[in-house]
Design an enzyme around this catalytic site. Structure first.
Site, short mmCIF file in Angstrom:
data_model
loop_
_atom_site.label_atom_id
_atom_site.label_comp_id
_atom_site.label_asym_id
_atom_site.label_seq_id
_atom_site.Cartn_x
_atom_site.Cartn_y
_atom_site.Cartn_z
N GLY A 1 -17.67 2.75 -27.24
CA GLY A 1 -17.98 3.60 -26.08
C GLY A 1 -18.29 2.88 -24.80
CD GLU B 1 -24.52 2.30 -26.56
OE1 GLU B 1 -23.33 2.09 -26.28
OE2 GLU B 1 -24.93 2.52 -27.71
CG ASP B 2 -21.50 5.06 -25.06
OD1 ASP B 2 -22.62 4.80 -25.56
OD2 ASP B 2 -20.58 5.58 -25.72
CG ASP C 1 -27.77 11.62 -28.08
OD1 ASP C 1 -28.09 12.46 -27.24
OD2 ASP C 1 -27.38 11.92 -29.21
CE LYS D 1 -26.05 13.61 -24.30
NZ LYS D 1 -25.39 14.22 -25.48
CG PHE E 1 -20.74 16.12 -27.28
CD1 PHE E 1 -21.59 15.33 -28.04
CD2 PHE E 1 -19.40 15.78 -27.21
CE1 PHE E 1 -21.12 14.22 -28.73
CE2 PHE E 1 -18.91 14.67 -27.90
CZ PHE E 1 -19.78 13.90 -28.66
CG ASP F 1 -15.85 9.01 -29.47
OD1 ASP F 1 -17.01 8.57 -29.22
OD2 ASP F 1 -15.48 9.28 -30.63
NE ARG G 1 -13.48 5.69 -28.44
CZ ARG G 1 -14.73 5.74 -28.86
NH1 ARG G 1 -15.72 5.74 -27.98
NH2 ARG G 1 -15.03 5.81 -30.14
P1 IMP Z 1 -28.12 7.43 -30.32
O1 IMP Z 1 -28.25 6.39 -31.38
O2 IMP Z 1 -28.41 8.81 -30.83
O3 IMP Z 1 -28.89 7.11 -29.06
O4 IMP Z 1 -26.61 7.56 -29.97
C1 IMP Z 1 -25.95 6.61 -29.31
C2 IMP Z 1 -24.47 6.75 -29.55
O5 IMP Z 1 -24.06 8.09 -29.86
C3 IMP Z 1 -23.77 6.40 -28.27
O6 IMP Z 1 -23.47 5.03 -28.27
C4 IMP Z 1 -22.54 7.26 -28.30
O7 IMP Z 1 -21.51 6.55 -28.93
C5 IMP Z 1 -22.91 8.46 -29.14
N1 IMP Z 1 -23.22 9.64 -28.29
C6 IMP Z 1 -24.41 10.16 -27.99
N2 IMP Z 1 -24.32 11.22 -27.18
C7 IMP Z 1 -23.00 11.38 -26.95
C8 IMP Z 1 -22.25 12.31 -26.14
O8 IMP Z 1 -22.76 13.21 -25.44
N3 IMP Z 1 -20.91 12.14 -26.16
C9 IMP Z 1 -20.29 11.16 -26.87
N4 IMP Z 1 -20.95 10.26 -27.61
C10 IMP Z 1 -22.29 10.37 -27.65
MG MG Z 2 -21.80 4.13 -29.08
#
Ligand code: IMP
Ligand code: MG
Length: 178
Positions: free
Chosen positions: A43, A97-98, A101, A129, A150, A157, A163
């Site tokens: 990402g 990082e993208d 979340d 987020k 989302f 993606d 992407r």
């Molecule tokens: P976390 O571990 O829950 O913080 O998630 C991080 C990963 O989840 C990111 O690196 C993204 O690849 C994916 N992710 C989280 N939210 C989204 C979204 O809204 N769209 C797409 N990918 C997401």
């Molecule tokens: Mg990711």
């Protein structure tokens, strides 16, 4: 592909402008530290490339792949799918990082790098987020704070699609709801 997008949140121009600002802040802090920049696959690829072009000082680049996601739901489990080639011991590290979340991915990565002896670990994320956070972690350099929707595009993606959109947009619910 564009028909699957509800609305555009951040255009290429807005992202470019914000990347300039983030790169200026990172340059000020790291220009004499020869940091290791780690891009989180897949990402963060596009965002990392944008940032690297703006960081005009000595640095190294490496890649890591971690997974925790299945469709639009976090599984809660983080797994190291592809490890770094570099030794991070004593290094100043910047993770690209993208999106942050739940925070699980970055919490895991930051801890891993600290356990391996990194001197410092900073997080640079295109998107954040905060409303979805489940573990305590904050980005040091954040592009945009986003609503709880989302998002796809600019590296993000849904099932490895979208992407390559040159903007960040909200995915229509009809695409993933059933
Ligand atoms: P976390 O571990 O829950 O913080 O998630 C991080 C990963 O989840 C990111 O690196 C993204 O690849 C994916 N992710 C989280 N939210 C989204 C979204 O809204 N769209 C797409 N990918 C997401
Ligand atoms: Mg990711």
């Amino acid at each position: 592909m564009n028909n699957d997008i509800e609305r555009v949140l951040y255009s290429q121009e807005e992202i470019n402008h914000r990347a300039d600002e983030l790169a200026a802040a990172i340059t000020e802090e790291y220009h004499d530290q020869n940091p290791l920049v780690i891009s989180v696959l897949t990402g963060a690829m596009i965002f990392t490339s944008d940032m690297l072009k703006r960081l005009n000082f000595k640095l190294n680049v490496d890649l890591v792949d971690v997974s925790s996601y299945d469709g639009t739901d976090s599984t809660g489990q983080v797994k190291l799918d592809f490890d770094l080639k570099s030794d991070v011991k004593g290094r100043s590290v910047i993770i690209m990082e993208d999106i942050i979340d739940t925070g699980r991915t970055l919490k895991y990565l930051v801890q891993l790098l600290k356990d391996r002896g990194a001197k410092s670990v900073a997080v640079c994320a295109l998107l954040d987020k905060p409303g979805r956070r489940e573990v305590s972690i904050e980005g040091d350099y954040v592009g945009f704070t986003t609503p709880n929707e989302f998002l796809v595009g600019y590296g993000l993606d849904y099932n490895n699609l979208y992407r390559n959109l040159p903007y960040v947009g909200v995915l229509k619910r009809s695409v993933y709801a059933n």
